[in-house]
Design an enzyme around this catalytic site. Structure first.
Site, PDB file in Angstrom:
ATOM      1  N   GLN A 192     107.274 -55.600 120.365  1.00  0.00           N
ATOM      2  CA  GLN A 192     107.110 -54.566 119.079  1.00  0.00           C
ATOM      3  C   GLN A 192     108.163 -54.352 118.188  1.00  0.00           C
ATOM      4  OE1 GLN A 192     103.844 -54.243 118.244  1.00  0.00           O
ATOM      5  NE2 GLN A 192     104.486 -52.855 116.289  1.00  0.00           N
ATOM      6  N   GLU A 193     109.015 -54.157 119.091  1.00  0.00           N
ATOM      7  CA  GLU A 193     110.475 -53.406 118.218  1.00  0.00           C
ATOM      8  C   GLU A 193     111.131 -54.776 117.679  1.00  0.00           C
ATOM      9  OE1 GLU A 193     111.569 -50.552 117.764  1.00  0.00           O
ATOM     10  OE2 GLU A 193     110.038 -49.437 118.810  1.00  0.00           O
ATOM     11  N   SER A 194     111.481 -55.916 118.374  1.00  0.00           N
ATOM     12  CA  SER A 194     112.504 -56.740 117.834  1.00  0.00           C
ATOM     13  C   SER A 194     111.893 -58.140 117.678  1.00  0.00           C
ATOM     14  CB  SER A 194     113.773 -56.654 118.704  1.00  0.00           C
ATOM     15  OG  SER A 194     113.447 -57.159 120.051  1.00  0.00           O
TER      16      SER A 194
END
Length: 337
Positions: A192-194
């Protein structure tokens, strides 16, 4: 008044539940449309009636933002509503319980309004729009908030070696075990982040696989965030630090959801949402269906002004936690613990 050059276009759409789709404007006959008074949506609904479509035009029972009205449509409390296409896109970036396939007119330009005598400000704004519109920063921000897919978490996982979720499964397993997390949850968070890019850098300066801000990472003793092991260790340690700030007697799951929401929006905003949940008669110790509902309200001025940590774009952490939960569930069906 004077208006800047347009920086965006939006069309008004009819919003309905996903299990009650309508195919055309004619299908609106006999339905109830709930919109706030004094808005362009209200005038659009009036024009529908003037054109011969027998819709019942109703006010919400209390002042509500467009996102809250959409949520009540999704829950079945309201029948239909009208919203701009970019607002619908923002909602559909994290939810799959609404559809909006009926356009009620052509897209219209959006711009900033200034006093007609303030030509210097108008020129400065137009220069900014001319420089940034459709540029790299514009596209990154637009894609982050409007172009993600609510169904993404349920898509088939990429074909890799059996039970391998990402290139750093071993590191994630090790640090997740150290700090007491299911490693598949951490992989879901990392995606989700990267999107598993160790060189990722957000517009606000967050770095690496876990998108840590250098200042926060530094307080935990980390610096080289583009290094996969460092970035993973820093992110998992920070998630554990957030989790441990919540009460021990919370359920394991809810403590995890609160930690994820805090990872995205900040611990203070989560606590504001919990206090507001209590005021609303909701359970402050349960995220789904309770604190997440209060979190959505923190984007409303009447709630934000009384919150200790002020305004929060609540839809983002709500979408964030739901998306990670769903991807975690998908990973759990694919890889062993």
């Amino acid at each position: 008044m004077a208006f800047t050059d347009p920086y965006h276009q939006a069309a008004e759409l009819m919003v309905m539940r996903h299990d009650d789709p309508l195919r055309s404007i004619a299908d609106l006959d006999g339905r109830r449309v709930i919109v706030s008074p004094g808005t362009s949506y209200w005038r659009t609904a009036e024009r529908l009636r003037e054109s011969g479509i027998n819709v019942a035009l109703e006010l919400p029972p209390e002042p509500l933002g467009t996102d809250e009205i959409i949520s009540r449509v999704a829950d079945g409390e309201f029948d239909l509503t009208i919203a701009d296409s970019h607002i619908v896109a923002l909602e559909m970036a994290w939810r799959d319980d609404i559809v909006a396939d009926i356009a009620l007119g052509d897209p219209v330009d959006h711009g900033w309004a200034v006093r007609s005598e303030n030509q210097d400000l108008l020129a400065a704004l137009n220069a900014f729009i001319d420089k940034e519109y459709r540029g790299l920063f514009y596209n990154v921000v637009f894609d982050r908030y409007f172009a993600s897919d609510a169904g993404e978490a349920s898509l088939p996982l990429e074909a890799r070696a059996e039970e391998e979720l990402c290139p750093w499964d071993g590191l994630v397993r090790a640090y997740s075990s150290t700090y007491g997390f299911d490693w598949r949850l951490v992989v879901a968070l990392m995606f989700q982040e990267s999107r598993f890019d160790p060189e990722a850098r957000s517009p606000n300066g967050a770095l690496g696989l876990m998108q840590m801000l250098p200042r926060t990472a530094g307080q935990l003793g980390f610096s080289a965030l583009h290094d996969p092991e460092t970035g993973i260790h820093a992110g998992v340690k920070y998630l554990a630090w957030l989790r441990d700030r919540f009460e021990d007697d919370l359920s394991v799951h809810d403590r995890t959801w609160f930690a994820l929401a805090a990872y995205n929006a900040g611990y203070g905003h989560v606590q504001d949402a919990r206090r507001l949940a209590t005021q609303l008669g909701l359970d402050r110790d349960r995220w789904f269906g309770h604190v997440e509902r209060a979190m959505l309200l923190l984007s409303r001025p009447d709630y934000a002004q009384s919150a200790r940590y002020g305004y929060c774009r609540g839809a983002e952490p709500v979408a964030y936690v739901r998306t990670i939960r769903d991807r975690f569930a998908a990973y759990s069906r694919t890889a062993e613990s």
